[in-house]
Enzyme design. Structure first.
Site, PDB file in Angstrom:
ATOM      1  N   LYS A 218      -5.423  38.618  -9.087  1.00  0.00           N
ATOM      2  CA  LYS A 218      -4.257  39.186  -8.396  1.00  0.00           C
ATOM      3  C   LYS A 218      -3.503  40.176  -9.283  1.00  0.00           C
ATOM      4  O   LYS A 218      -3.194  41.286  -8.856  1.00  0.00           O
ATOM      5  CB  LYS A 218      -3.257  38.085  -7.987  1.00  0.00           C
ATOM      6  CG  LYS A 218      -3.790  37.025  -7.070  1.00  0.00           C
ATOM      7  CD  LYS A 218      -2.692  36.047  -6.647  1.00  0.00           C
ATOM      8  CE  LYS A 218      -2.042  35.260  -7.768  1.00  0.00           C
ATOM      9  NZ  LYS A 218      -2.917  34.329  -8.462  1.00  0.00           N
TER      10      LYS A 218
ATOM     11  N   ARG B  83       3.901  30.386  -3.247  1.00  0.00           N
ATOM     12  CA  ARG B  83       2.921  29.447  -3.765  1.00  0.00           C
ATOM     13  C   ARG B  83       2.909  28.134  -2.981  1.00  0.00           C
ATOM     14  O   ARG B  83       2.090  27.254  -3.268  1.00  0.00           O
ATOM     15  CB  ARG B  83       3.258  29.135  -5.223  1.00  0.00           C
ATOM     16  CG  ARG B  83       2.679  30.124  -6.231  1.00  0.00           C
ATOM     17  CD  ARG B  83       1.921  29.383  -7.188  1.00  0.00           C
ATOM     18  NE  ARG B  83       1.331  29.719  -8.415  1.00  0.00           N
ATOM     19  CZ  ARG B  83       1.334  30.781  -9.147  1.00  0.00           C
ATOM     20  NH1 ARG B  83       1.949  31.844  -8.817  1.00  0.00           N
ATOM     21  NH2 ARG B  83       0.669  30.817 -10.271  1.00  0.00           N
TER      22      ARG B  83
ATOM     23  N   ARG C 264      -9.695  34.479 -20.692  1.00  0.00           N
ATOM     24  CA  ARG C 264      -8.289  34.885 -20.864  1.00  0.00           C
ATOM     25  C   ARG C 264      -7.608  34.004 -21.914  1.00  0.00           C
ATOM     26  O   ARG C 264      -6.768  34.480 -22.686  1.00  0.00           O
ATOM     27  CB  ARG C 264      -7.563  34.792 -19.513  1.00  0.00           C
ATOM     28  CG  ARG C 264      -6.204  35.460 -19.515  1.00  0.00           C
ATOM     29  CD  ARG C 264      -5.674  35.665 -18.112  1.00  0.00           C
ATOM     30  NE  ARG C 264      -5.371  34.420 -17.431  1.00  0.00           N
ATOM     31  CZ  ARG C 264      -4.887  34.342 -16.183  1.00  0.00           C
ATOM     32  NH1 ARG C 264      -4.677  35.442 -15.481  1.00  0.00           N
ATOM     33  NH2 ARG C 264      -4.634  33.188 -15.632  1.00  0.00           N
TER      34      ARG C 264
ATOM     35  N   ARG D  41      -2.741  31.977 -23.476  1.00  0.00           N
ATOM     36  CA  ARG D  41      -1.769  31.367 -22.559  1.00  0.00           C
ATOM     37  C   ARG D  41      -2.025  29.873 -22.484  1.00  0.00           C
ATOM     38  O   ARG D  41      -3.115  29.447 -22.123  1.00  0.00           O
ATOM     39  CB  ARG D  41      -1.926  31.977 -21.159  1.00  0.00           C
ATOM     40  CG  ARG D  41      -1.003  33.137 -20.901  1.00  0.00           C
ATOM     41  CD  ARG D  41      -1.282  33.748 -19.552  1.00  0.00           C
ATOM     42  NE  ARG D  41      -1.081  32.823 -18.425  1.00  0.00           N
ATOM     43  CZ  ARG D  41      -1.113  33.206 -17.150  1.00  0.00           C
ATOM     44  NH1 ARG D  41      -1.334  34.472 -16.859  1.00  0.00           N
ATOM     45  NH2 ARG D  41      -0.929  32.343 -16.187  1.00  0.00           N
TER      46      ARG D  41
ATOM     47  N   ARG E  50      -4.125  23.415 -12.275  1.00  0.00           N
ATOM     48  CA  ARG E  50      -3.582  24.530 -11.480  1.00  0.00           C
ATOM     49  C   ARG E  50      -4.429  24.766 -10.230  1.00  0.00           C
ATOM     50  O   ARG E  50      -3.910  25.085  -9.165  1.00  0.00           O
ATOM     51  CB  ARG E  50      -3.514  25.803 -12.338  1.00  0.00           C
ATOM     52  CG  ARG E  50      -2.445  25.707 -13.425  1.00  0.00           C
ATOM     53  CD  ARG E  50      -2.612  26.790 -14.469  1.00  0.00           C
ATOM     54  NE  ARG E  50      -2.239  28.104 -14.006  1.00  0.00           N
ATOM     55  CZ  ARG E  50      -2.687  29.238 -14.533  1.00  0.00           C
ATOM     56  NH1 ARG E  50      -3.539  29.218 -15.550  1.00  0.00           N
ATOM     57  NH2 ARG E  50      -2.282  30.381 -14.060  1.00  0.00           N
TER      58      ARG E  50
END
Ligand code: AMP
Length: 194
Positions: A13, A88, A127, A133, A144
């Site tokens: 996204k 969300r 990532r 992160r 998640r």
């Protein structure tokens, strides 16, 4: 153009919104980026949100709505926006509907990027290695994805029922996925009619 991009964490996204914003001449509004900026700046809200984010959970609806209302009231959002990471859950989808009705700016389109979970997990590993992160560590990514399936997937149905949802295959080269999104936007009647 007022566009919502839906998709699991790591579905692309943010990457796609960053590419589309120039073409569409609207700002890319990422609630995750806004929250990370608040964490980095050490604001009281950021301090409150950090533990929740690191655990891969959702920050409270009240905090998000306040943040979004502020952001959408800024001058650059008058021309439209690409919303990435919001809504969300169904409560947020309702709140967004009400907020946009209040300012007379209904959504033009909702695009959901579809990427299988195995590919998501691989992308988040990459990532995690590149950006570090905390919420991209493999256990947190699985949490998640669970939250996405439970709370965010119904948001796609919410927009499908309103005839706003288009599902786009998010697997492939970045350029290919961008082209697919642009095609979907052209198919959208609200856009085709200007
Ligand atoms: P993202 O960069 O969109 O994956 O967001 C990173 C994290 O920020 C999420 O895992 C949540 O903890 C928090 N977050 C971002 N957007 C929202 C939202 N709309 N509602 C609740 N929490 C959010």
């Amino acid at each position: 153009m007022r566009l919502v991009l839906l998709g699991a964490p790591g579905s692309g996204k943010g990457t796609q919104a960053a590419r589309l914003k120039t073409d569409l001449a609207v700002p890319h509004i990422s609630t995750g980026d806004m929250l990370r900026a608040a964490v980095a700046a050490g604001t009281p809200m950021g301090l409150k949100a950090k533990a929740v984010m690191d655990a891969g959970q959702l920050v409270s609806d009240d905090i998000l709505l306040g943040m979004l209302e502020d952001r959408l009231s800024q001058a650059d959002a008058k021309s439209g926006f690409i919303l990435d990471g919001y809504p969300r859950n169904l409560a947020q989808a309702d709140a967004l509907d009400q907020l946009l009705a209040k300012i007379g700016q209904p959504l033009d389109a909702v695009i959901k990027l579809e990427v299988p979970n195995e590919a998501i997990i691989r992308r988040c590993e990459i990532r995690f290695a590149a950006e570090g992160r905390a919420d991209d560590n493999p256990d947190t990514v699985r949490r998640r994805l669970g939250i996405f399936a439970e709370q965010t997937a119904p948001v796609a149905d919410f927009y499908a029922r309103r005839g706003k949802l288009q599902v786009v295959d998010g697997v492939g080269e970045l350029d290919e996925v961008t082209a697919r999104i642009k095609q979907a936007l052209q198919r959208d009647p609200a856009v085709a009619n200007g």
